[in-house]
Design a protein around this motif. Structure first.
Motif, short mmCIF file in Angstrom:
data_model
loop_
_atom_site.label_atom_id
_atom_site.label_comp_id
_atom_site.label_asym_id
_atom_site.label_seq_id
_atom_site.Cartn_x
_atom_site.Cartn_y
_atom_site.Cartn_z
N LEU A 113 34.02 94.42 69.18
CA LEU A 113 34.94 94.31 68.05
C LEU A 113 34.92 92.90 67.47
O LEU A 113 34.80 91.92 68.22
N ALA A 114 35.04 92.81 66.14
CA ALA A 114 35.11 91.50 65.49
C ALA A 114 36.51 91.24 64.96
O ALA A 114 36.83 90.13 64.54
N SER A 115 37.36 92.27 64.99
CA SER A 115 38.73 92.12 64.50
C SER A 115 39.62 93.09 65.28
O SER A 115 39.13 93.95 65.99
N LEU A 116 40.91 92.91 65.12
CA LEU A 116 41.87 93.79 65.81
C LEU A 116 42.97 94.22 64.84
O LEU A 116 43.37 93.44 63.96
N LEU A 131 43.49 99.37 71.51
CA LEU A 131 42.22 98.65 71.58
C LEU A 131 41.22 99.58 72.27
O LEU A 131 41.36 99.89 73.46
N VAL A 132 40.24 100.07 71.51
CA VAL A 132 39.28 101.04 72.01
C VAL A 132 37.89 100.42 72.03
O VAL A 132 37.47 99.79 71.05
N VAL A 192 35.22 92.14 83.40
CA VAL A 192 35.96 91.67 82.23
C VAL A 192 37.15 92.56 81.95
O VAL A 192 38.15 92.10 81.38
N SER A 193 37.10 93.82 82.36
CA SER A 193 38.25 94.69 82.13
C SER A 193 39.51 94.13 82.79
O SER A 193 40.63 94.38 82.34
N ALA A 194 39.32 93.36 83.86
CA ALA A 194 40.48 92.78 84.56
C ALA A 194 41.23 91.81 83.65
O ALA A 194 42.42 91.57 83.83
N LEU A 195 40.51 91.23 82.68
CA LEU A 195 41.13 90.21 81.84
C LEU A 195 42.18 90.80 80.90
O LEU A 195 43.05 90.09 80.40
N ALA A 241 27.55 100.03 81.38
CA ALA A 241 28.87 100.69 81.30
C ALA A 241 29.60 100.73 82.63
O ALA A 241 30.59 101.45 82.76
N GLU A 242 29.14 100.00 83.64
CA GLU A 242 29.86 100.07 84.91
C GLU A 242 31.24 99.42 84.81
O GLU A 242 32.12 99.71 85.61
N ASP A 243 31.45 98.57 83.84
CA ASP A 243 32.77 97.96 83.67
C ASP A 243 33.58 98.73 82.63
O ASP A 243 34.68 99.20 82.92
N LEU A 244 33.04 98.88 81.44
CA LEU A 244 33.75 99.56 80.35
C LEU A 244 32.78 100.47 79.60
O LEU A 244 31.60 100.14 79.46
N THR A 245 33.31 101.57 79.09
CA THR A 245 32.49 102.57 78.41
C THR A 245 32.99 102.77 76.99
O THR A 245 34.20 102.72 76.76
N VAL A 246 32.06 102.98 76.08
CA VAL A 246 32.43 103.27 74.69
C VAL A 246 33.54 104.32 74.67
O VAL A 246 33.43 105.35 75.35
N GLY A 247 34.57 104.07 73.90
CA GLY A 247 35.66 105.04 73.79
C GLY A 247 36.81 104.80 74.75
O GLY A 247 37.88 105.38 74.57
N ASP A 248 36.60 103.94 75.76
CA ASP A 248 37.71 103.61 76.67
C ASP A 248 38.87 102.98 75.87
O ASP A 248 38.63 102.11 75.03
N THR A 249 40.08 103.41 76.17
CA THR A 249 41.25 102.73 75.61
C THR A 249 41.65 101.62 76.57
O THR A 249 42.02 101.88 77.72
N LEU A 250 41.54 100.39 76.10
CA LEU A 250 41.75 99.24 76.98
C LEU A 250 43.18 98.75 76.95
O LEU A 250 43.66 98.14 77.91
N ALA A 251 43.85 98.95 75.82
CA ALA A 251 45.24 98.48 75.71
C ALA A 251 45.92 99.30 74.63
O ALA A 251 45.31 99.59 73.59
#
Lengths: 424, 424
Positions: B183-186, B41-42, A392-395, B154-164
């Motif tokens: 997340l429910a909001s941004l 986006l974390v 999903v990170s790819a998205l 967590a193999e895709d994403l880990t708590v605390g990762d900055t995604l954008a």
């Protein structure tokens, strides 16, 4: 029901055969933007609607000023002052007779008798002050020949002209031209009504999911994608894997104001709890079900059926598979519903900026991102097990989908690949 | 106030200096699509949140099946059945001990003790029927070694990762990943509030205009363009050329909930009734007015000011000039208001499919349309007097704007030209 093997093109053709353009309705211009014309856009008025001044200046008779020179200027008596929209119906419109002129502002009707406008900069007046004509201004001096600067009635568009055929997207520009030619509304295909259903007993609708549960994300993806594609969307997230729960949301979608299309995600594979596939292939309300093993990676299991006559496109629950399925099957269906003439995914060519392997015999659909130089590489974090594009990170970063043909088993850096550009 | 001469870039810089990003607000995911992140986006949760099955099959201990062969299969006793989201908190979760297995469906948590999933296709079971485990199924036979098929926490994403980072457009995909990470909001920049005012006493708001009147079309063009660019828009069409009428609409726009930007069209030239220019350069409510003669064709006269501290971009009333002005000046301002990091019009190169002349010393902005081969030519009907691109008819088909530099006086077929691609 066992799956039938299908190519991507075959499955898309089946999905497209299940939908047709929505009815054509008359929609006010302001609301029609983004919709598709259901009939031709025909001019109801001329543009311009009357001969008018293209410049601020003086309306004259060309013959009067034909011999004007700096040494032998032509002095014309001012007999009126017209500006756009200030025509006073209670007083007679000024008429330009030989030896006279009318002060005129851009857009004002050219008075009878005049056939040209001399711009103010080319007269001894030089420029206009703001406000009505000063009583002391009784004449204008012209020191060179003048002609033109008149926009003639219908020189741009004429009543009855067909400006755009059915199937044209109504852009902001098309709507404004429609206003110019006298229209207050346009005949467009009504927005497709779409219900998005995300299934899975493991899904939590909102907030912190409990043990064994994950957040529903597909309903956000599919609903927003369908909205961006021009649909009115009802989103039903986190429907549990029970026959009763699924039947209830399907019945609601096919109810009093039936959807034009139902999109479900999850439950289409061969698992013991894959209730979407189970219900769509066994319920009395469901007709014409096809369970397909599509030659595509990801997104192999697909189900297509109707629920109380509303087409249902059922895609897998894996988020990347759901996303790819939307772009390959659902978006074309939405295009057809909207009345667009071209519905197949439009592709462009790009250079692969890195290499990756592809499964033989299946169309690989890879979320990719453009590099600064214009080449594309798989989006998402790479690890030892692959490109990362299945995550999903790819998205987050993907801005295109690379389509790797079934006969290709490896993409090498520098290869040309077909890609589908992604919007919002 | 007399005009100051400015290049297109200079005027755009002035417009951009008058606006800044709107405040950052927290918006529910579903409504955030199309807006721009005001903060990073974390990830608030791991993806996946727990080890889970990647396939339908049986959770096993790798060591148990390491030596399985067709002739010497491994038979494991079934001690449970788990599917996604069906974890029953009232009963103990099954544990895989040596010699046992648990039936497991895709997405279900891998039971304690197990470290692999053997897909059902690789067992003697072959495939699953829909429904819970049959009481007669007490064992599973595995005839080859099995490992993997587990998606690890967590193999895709880990708590605390900055995604954008801040400044990222929230696409449907970004919103869905935000849901996946809990997340429910941004945090996004609130939509810019824009008031569009179309001025001109000659304009008729709706329906059939009377003598000397023309339909208002610019308010449709500018309002829809601003909406497509992500703004909330109030449209005020056909405001007459009087100080009182214009003051009233400007005051309303700058009132209790002030607009972030006011766009007017018409009344910016040197005509005696050009009330927009008059009011913005003389009224007490107006500050910082600049009257510019911009080196651009069309769209030379431009006014920039503030009305009660709300920036006002005043563009000419000619429809093509208004359109070009929106793309060159207003859209960049809306990008800045939305929080986008890149605000200048992005251009690409195209080949000219036909030739036309261009005024020396001014940037010519020509509505063009792509030909089937990818070259561009001026949109609109040609006549003896020019390319036709200055006519409103050009707006129907134009899909790009060609930008011809001031030092070019003629474009020849085959020349490379910069173009700005147009959206809806």
């Amino acid at each position: 029901m066992q799956p039938v093997s299908r190519s991507v093109d075959e499955h898309r053709a089946s999905v497209l055969a299940a939908v047709g353009p929505t009815p054509v309705v008359d929609v006010p211009l302001e609301d029609s933007v983004g919709m598709v014309l259901g009939g031709p856009l025909v001019a109801r008025a001329d543009v311009p609607p009357f001969d008018n001044a293209a410049m601020d200046g003086y309306a004259v008779r060309t013959a009067d000023v034909a011999d004007a020179t700096p040494e032998d200027p032509c002095v014309l008596r001012l007999v009126g002052d017209v500006s756009a929209g200030r025509t006073d119906p209670s007083s007679a419109a000024p008429v330009v007779t030989p030896g006279t002129a009318v002060r005129i502002m851009t857009g004002a009707p050219v008075p009878d008798g005049a056939d040209a406008v001399v711009p103010v900069e080319r007269t001894d007046t030089g420029r206009f002050e703001h406000g009505p004509l000063d009583g002391a201004d009784t004449s204008v001096t012209v020191r060179s020949p003048g002609r033109g600067h008149v926009r003639h009635r219908a020189e741009d568009l004429t009543v009855g002209d067909t400006l755009a055929p059915a199937g044209t997207l109504v852009t902001s520009r098309v709507a404004s031209v429609a206003a110019s030619v006298g229209l207050a509304s346009l005949p467009v295909h009504r927005r497709p009504r779409v219900v998005v259903i995300s299934t899975g007993s493991e899904l939590a609708a909102d907030g912190a999911p409990g043990p064994g549960r994950i957040p529903d994300s597909n309903s956000y993806l599919l609903a927003a994608s369908a909205r961006n594609a021009g649909a009115e969307v009802v989103r039903r997230g986190a429907v549990p894997d029970t026959v009763d729960a699924l039947r209830a949301v399907l019945d609601a979608a096919a109810g009093a104001t039936p959807a034009d299309l139902i999109i479900t995600s999850g439950g289409v594979s061969a698992g013991a709890m894959d209730v979407v596939r189970h219900l769509l292939t066994t319920a009395d309300e469901a007709t014409g079900a096809t369970v397909a093993a599509v030659g595509m990676q990801p997104g192999k299991p697909q189900v297509l059926a109707s629920w109380r006559e509303v087409p249902v496109v059922a895609v897998p629950g894996n988020p990347v598979a759901a996303f790819v399925s939307f772009e390959m099957f659902v978006r074309p269906a939405l295009r057809r519903l909207r009345g667009e003439p071209d519905v197949a995914p439009p592709t462009v060519e790009r250079v692969a900026g890195s290499g990756w392997s592809s499964p033989p015999g299946r169309l690989q659909v890879v979320p990719v991102v453009h590099e600064p130089g214009g080449a594309v590489r798989p989006a998402g974090r790479r690890d030892g097990r692959g490109s990362g594009a299945h995550r999903v990170s790819a998205l987050v970063t993907a801005d295109a989908l690379a389509l790797i043909d079934p006969d290709v088993d490896e993409v090498c850096p520098g290869d040309t690949v077909r890609v589908l550009l992604l919007g919002g």
